[in-house]
Write a protein that holds these residues in place. Sequence first.
Motif, PDB file in Angstrom:
ATOM      1  N   ARG A  60       0.920  -1.225   0.014  1.00  0.00           N
ATOM      2  CA  ARG A  60      -0.023  -0.055  -0.065  1.00  0.00           C
ATOM      3  C   ARG A  60       0.952   1.333   0.076  1.00  0.00           C
ATOM      4  O   ARG A  60       0.411   2.394  -0.194  1.00  0.00           O
ATOM      5  CB  ARG A  60      -0.849   0.028   1.198  1.00  0.00           C
ATOM      6  N   PHE A  61       1.942   1.116   0.316  1.00  0.00           N
ATOM      7  CA  PHE A  61       3.033   2.186   0.595  1.00  0.00           C
ATOM      8  C   PHE A  61       3.918   2.412  -0.987  1.00  0.00           C
ATOM      9  O   PHE A  61       4.709   3.221  -1.121  1.00  0.00           O
ATOM     10  CB  PHE A  61       3.943   2.249   1.694  1.00  0.00           C
ATOM     11  N   ASN A  62       3.674   1.479  -1.767  1.00  0.00           N
ATOM     12  CA  ASN A  62       4.288   1.319  -3.288  1.00  0.00           C
ATOM     13  C   ASN A  62       3.986   2.688  -3.792  1.00  0.00           C
ATOM     14  O   ASN A  62       2.732   2.967  -3.852  1.00  0.00           O
ATOM     15  CB  ASN A  62       3.812   0.421  -3.964  1.00  0.00           C
ATOM     16  N   SER A  63       4.822   3.630  -4.246  1.00  0.00           N
ATOM     17  CA  SER A  63       4.426   4.759  -5.236  1.00  0.00           C
ATOM     18  C   SER A  63       3.785   4.573  -6.377  1.00  0.00           C
ATOM     19  O   SER A  63       2.769   5.431  -6.398  1.00  0.00           O
ATOM     20  CB  SER A  63       5.873   5.394  -5.325  1.00  0.00           C
ATOM     21  N   ALA A  64       3.908   3.356  -6.872  1.00  0.00           N
ATOM     22  CA  ALA A  64       3.019   3.244  -8.168  1.00  0.00           C
ATOM     23  C   ALA A  64       1.583   2.963  -7.939  1.00  0.00           C
ATOM     24  O   ALA A  64       0.594   3.811  -8.308  1.00  0.00           O
ATOM     25  CB  ALA A  64       3.581   2.179  -9.035  1.00  0.00           C
ATOM     26  N   LEU A  65       1.329   2.311  -6.685  1.00  0.00           N
ATOM     27  CA  LEU A  65      -0.125   1.908  -6.430  1.00  0.00           C
ATOM     28  C   LEU A  65      -0.649   3.484  -5.949  1.00  0.00           C
ATOM     29  O   LEU A  65      -1.677   3.862  -6.156  1.00  0.00           O
ATOM     30  CB  LEU A  65      -0.019   1.180  -5.193  1.00  0.00           C
ATOM     31  N   GLU A  66       0.203   4.192  -5.058  1.00  0.00           N
ATOM     32  CA  GLU A  66      -0.400   5.475  -4.529  1.00  0.00           C
ATOM     33  C   GLU A  66      -0.941   6.410  -5.734  1.00  0.00           C
ATOM     34  O   GLU A  66      -1.857   7.031  -5.754  1.00  0.00           O
ATOM     35  CB  GLU A  66       0.603   6.261  -3.453  1.00  0.00           C
ATOM     36  N   ALA A  67      -0.063   6.444  -6.973  1.00  0.00           N
ATOM     37  CA  ALA A  67      -0.336   7.276  -7.799  1.00  0.00           C
ATOM     38  C   ALA A  67      -1.813   6.861  -8.543  1.00  0.00           C
ATOM     39  O   ALA A  67      -2.764   7.610  -8.736  1.00  0.00           O
ATOM     40  CB  ALA A  67       0.514   7.107  -9.015  1.00  0.00           C
ATOM     41  N   VAL A  68      -1.867   5.340  -8.452  1.00  0.00           N
ATOM     42  CA  VAL A  68      -3.338   5.080  -9.060  1.00  0.00           C
ATOM     43  C   VAL A  68      -4.391   5.217  -7.860  1.00  0.00           C
ATOM     44  O   VAL A  68      -5.386   5.515  -8.337  1.00  0.00           O
ATOM     45  CB  VAL A  68      -3.144   3.337  -9.191  1.00  0.00           C
ATOM     46  N   VAL A  69      -4.289   5.048  -6.794  1.00  0.00           N
ATOM     47  CA  VAL A  69      -5.433   5.405  -5.802  1.00  0.00           C
ATOM     48  C   VAL A  69      -5.775   7.052  -5.779  1.00  0.00           C
ATOM     49  O   VAL A  69      -6.672   7.158  -5.932  1.00  0.00           O
ATOM     50  CB  VAL A  69      -4.771   5.166  -4.395  1.00  0.00           C
ATOM     51  N   GLN A  70      -4.916   7.828  -6.094  1.00  0.00           N
ATOM     52  CA  GLN A  70      -5.055   9.244  -6.204  1.00  0.00           C
ATOM     53  C   GLN A  70      -5.833   9.324  -7.407  1.00  0.00           C
ATOM     54  O   GLN A  70      -6.661  10.473  -7.386  1.00  0.00           O
ATOM     55  CB  GLN A  70      -3.711   9.931  -6.275  1.00  0.00           C
ATOM     56  N   GLN A  71      -5.899   8.644  -8.343  1.00  0.00           N
ATOM     57  CA  GLN A  71      -6.786   9.175  -9.713  1.00  0.00           C
ATOM     58  C   GLN A  71      -8.200   8.770  -9.368  1.00  0.00           C
ATOM     59  O   GLN A  71      -9.198   9.366  -9.818  1.00  0.00           O
ATOM     60  CB  GLN A  71      -6.474   8.203 -10.750  1.00  0.00           C
ATOM     61  N   GLY A  72      -8.329   7.725  -8.533  1.00  0.00           N
ATOM     62  CA  GLY A  72      -9.869   7.598  -7.763  1.00  0.00           C
ATOM     63  C   GLY A  72     -10.782   7.110  -8.639  1.00  0.00           C
ATOM     64  O   GLY A  72     -11.860   7.170  -8.028  1.00  0.00           O
ATOM     65  N   LYS A  73     -10.561   6.425  -9.812  1.00  0.00           N
ATOM     66  CA  LYS A  73     -11.703   6.213 -10.697  1.00  0.00           C
ATOM     67  C   LYS A  73     -12.051   4.621 -10.296  1.00  0.00           C
ATOM     68  O   LYS A  73     -11.191   3.871 -10.076  1.00  0.00           O
ATOM     69  CB  LYS A  73     -11.312   6.298 -12.113  1.00  0.00           C
ATOM     70  N   PRO A  74     -13.337   4.226 -10.393  1.00  0.00           N
ATOM     71  CA  PRO A  74     -13.588   3.009  -9.877  1.00  0.00           C
ATOM     72  C   PRO A  74     -13.288   2.036 -11.188  1.00  0.00           C
ATOM     73  O   PRO A  74     -13.436   2.254 -12.303  1.00  0.00           O
ATOM     74  CB  PRO A  74     -15.327   3.002  -9.992  1.00  0.00           C
ATOM     75  N   PRO A  75     -12.684   0.692 -10.712  1.00  0.00           N
ATOM     76  CA  PRO A  75     -12.159  -0.255 -11.563  1.00  0.00           C
ATOM     77  C   PRO A  75     -13.345  -1.077 -11.945  1.00  0.00           C
ATOM     78  O   PRO A  75     -14.383  -1.294 -11.254  1.00  0.00           O
ATOM     79  CB  PRO A  75     -11.205  -0.912 -10.801  1.00  0.00           C
ATOM     80  N   ARG A  76     -13.135  -1.537 -12.916  1.00  0.00           N
ATOM     81  CA  ARG A  76     -14.175  -2.604 -13.486  1.00  0.00           C
ATOM     82  C   ARG A  76     -13.730  -4.065 -13.349  1.00  0.00           C
ATOM     83  O   ARG A  76     -14.361  -4.778 -13.117  1.00  0.00           O
ATOM     84  CB  ARG A  76     -14.653  -2.453 -15.057  1.00  0.00           C
ATOM     85  N   PHE A  77     -12.457  -4.422 -13.907  1.00  0.00           N
ATOM     86  CA  PHE A  77     -11.842  -5.424 -13.633  1.00  0.00           C
ATOM     87  C   PHE A  77     -10.326  -5.508 -13.269  1.00  0.00           C
ATOM     88  O   PHE A  77      -9.699  -4.364 -13.653  1.00  0.00           O
ATOM     89  CB  PHE A  77     -11.827  -6.076 -14.997  1.00  0.00           C
ATOM     90  N   ILE A  78      -9.972  -6.217 -12.240  1.00  0.00           N
ATOM     91  CA  ILE A  78      -8.384  -6.133 -11.740  1.00  0.00           C
ATOM     92  C   ILE A  78      -7.757  -7.404 -12.032  1.00  0.00           C
ATOM     93  O   ILE A  78      -8.621  -8.421 -11.646  1.00  0.00           O
ATOM     94  CB  ILE A  78      -8.593  -5.574 -10.268  1.00  0.00           C
ATOM     95  N   GLU A  79      -6.706  -7.564 -12.570  1.00  0.00           N
ATOM     96  CA  GLU A  79      -6.041  -8.712 -12.585  1.00  0.00           C
ATOM     97  C   GLU A  79      -4.513  -8.436 -11.785  1.00  0.00           C
ATOM     98  O   GLU A  79      -3.879  -7.704 -12.075  1.00  0.00           O
ATOM     99  CB  GLU A  79      -5.545  -8.835 -14.168  1.00  0.00           C
ATOM    100  N   CYS A  80      -4.517  -9.538 -11.100  1.00  0.00           N
ATOM    101  CA  CYS A  80      -3.402  -9.613  -9.987  1.00  0.00           C
ATOM    102  C   CYS A  80      -2.258 -10.840 -10.152  1.00  0.00           C
ATOM    103  O   CYS A  80      -3.263 -11.827 -10.135  1.00  0.00           O
ATOM    104  CB  CYS A  80      -3.706  -9.322  -8.435  1.00  0.00           C
ATOM    105  N   ASP A  81      -1.279 -10.665 -10.446  1.00  0.00           N
ATOM    106  CA  ASP A  81      -0.204 -11.688 -10.493  1.00  0.00           C
ATOM    107  C   ASP A  81       0.926 -11.487  -9.443  1.00  0.00           C
ATOM    108  O   ASP A  81       1.566 -10.616  -9.470  1.00  0.00           O
ATOM    109  CB  ASP A  81       0.342 -11.732 -11.715  1.00  0.00           C
TER     110      ASP A  81
END
Length: 306
Positions: free
Chosen positions: A125-146
């Motif tokens: 949650r403290f990864n800078s790349a994820l923080e950048a996404v969270v700041q955009q704040g748009k609702p996701p439709r589909f998420i793929e995690c590997d």
Amino acid sequence: MHSEIRVGVIGVGRLGSIHTRTYANIDGARLVGICDLSQEKVVEIAQQYPNCQPFQHYSELLGQVDALSIATPTETHYAIAKEALLAGKHLLIEKPITTTLAQADELLALAEKKGVTLQVGHIERFNSALEAVVQQGKPPRFIECDRLGPFSPRVANVGVVIDLMIHDIDIVLSIVRSPIASIDAVGLKVLTSHEDIANARIRFKNGAVANLTASRVTPETLRKIRIFQEDAYLSIDYVKQELVVYRKSGREILAENYPIQKEEPIKKELSSFMDCIRTGQKPLVSGQEARDALAVALEIVKQIHA
């Protein structure tokens, strides 16, 4: 509270020694002691830091500190955390918070009663790349995690869902913010008596779907999340702390490397913990959020072994 927060670390294995090093280099934190069952290891590590004392039992450390990191095996989290909370100490517990939901609920209630900070170490949650996404704040439709990588004997006593996938469960819950409608999971034992490969499909009541895959029998390390929104598709590489944004432009898809201020996630995590203690604000990953992630992880494990 002292102007400096007196901190200690319980368990100085791989993660605990990183916590120790980080506290020693954070402004406003004063590393006063560390504790581990291995007396040899705890003495050796304590010697690397001025004014840091080695302790063999955590009860001896409790009286010396305002706050603690608990980086011991998961099955010991509950007993140690309970004693520390009863003593009124602020806690950062490495993930997962506990082995059962009943234990987690007891710790949450105790932290609230004592008025102390309870943060859980979901470091992504403290990864800078994820923080950048969270700041955009748009609702996701589909998420793929590997989250894939080679096997480590260090974690042979726990399955890949609790060891690895729980990171992505926590992230997905934090991004989607909707009640879960259903979970479908499959997994396989390969090298241990626990699941070593797992896949889960989580459907949310708002229509979003997340597909999570975790493996610890894959030669290459891969830590990626792809988030599909109405107007864009975002791809994060956690290891590289990189974010690529794909958008439609006319009849083409354009890729843009999003500028990321790369920082060490553990330093941000522990600095944030110190700030929460000072200000009383809620941690980014509170005990409740860690409990929610554990609940989903336990359901996935149950389905795999059913």
